[in-house]
Design an enzyme around this catalytic site. Sequence first.
Site: not given
Ligand code: PAF
Length: 282
Positions: A26, A30, A32-33, A57, A151, A154, A186, A188
């Site tokens: 999204m 950072h 982590g991504h 979501q 997550d 998820q 995160s 956030r």
């Molecule tokens: O983990 C996230 O950033 C979101 O939940 C995802 C998997 C991109 C779906 O919108």
Amino acid sequence: MHIVHSVAELRKHLASAQHPAFVPTMGNLHAGHIALINQAKPLGDCIVASIFVNRLQFLPHEDFDSYPRTWENDCAQLKAAGCDVLFAPRENDLYPEPQVVKVHADPALADILEGHFRPGFFTGVSTVVMKLFMAVFAGKAQGSAVFGKKDYQQLLVIQQMVRQFALPITIQGAETCRDADGLALSSRNGYLNDSERAEALYLSIALRKLGQNAQVFANSLQAHLPDLEDKAIEGLRKRGWQPDYLTVRRRSDLRAPQTGDALVVLGAAKLGNTRLIDNLEI
Ligand code: PAF
């Protein structure tokens, strides 16, 4: 790095890819991504990332409008990390009409923990991930996607969706990246002021302590877990947090553990106005 906005453009750019490796995000990226991108690199012949803040979501009172959007910085990081294609759909590209057909995950997995405190969250996640998967992987014999273990629930929901729909996609989980003091990275965390940032690491400290206490009672978990969890929740509450849950579950389906199960400790709590989640496999 090619930047594309529509599904049609994306498919054109992926026409010659045999095995895309995909990291959905999204944005507000950072380290982590970027670790997810690095993990994806050896898995495919074309590395695709997406940036899409998915309205479906978020609950009405949540931070959809204020969710940090840092486009220039995100693009620079993805480019430097070696991402080949960035898919950044506008809302109309993914939701050209109201999304009335949705993916409802198994309530036994998706209506507990995060799904209990954020009703509909996993329907929103599963639906958008299915749409993103269709955009990236349609027509491909095989693909891979990487999701962070930060997550945790998820990741399990997506793994189950892929299995149940027999999608030709291998899902890999990636270890959580942490700051030097242990705070899980995160998007956030950016909401925290200085004193909240210093306090924030106590979520991971509380999870570690709960995990250690659970291991002491490994042979009689069912009898002791409720008290240990209550104690952990109370400890955070005394520090000024508003905890949603701190709990020990079995890793495979997040149900209450039996002796001998592989375990994960999960927690979610609000610090000021910021809701943080974290987990530790023990
Ligand atoms: O983990 C996230 O950033 C979101 O939940 C995802 C998997 C991109 C779906 O919108």
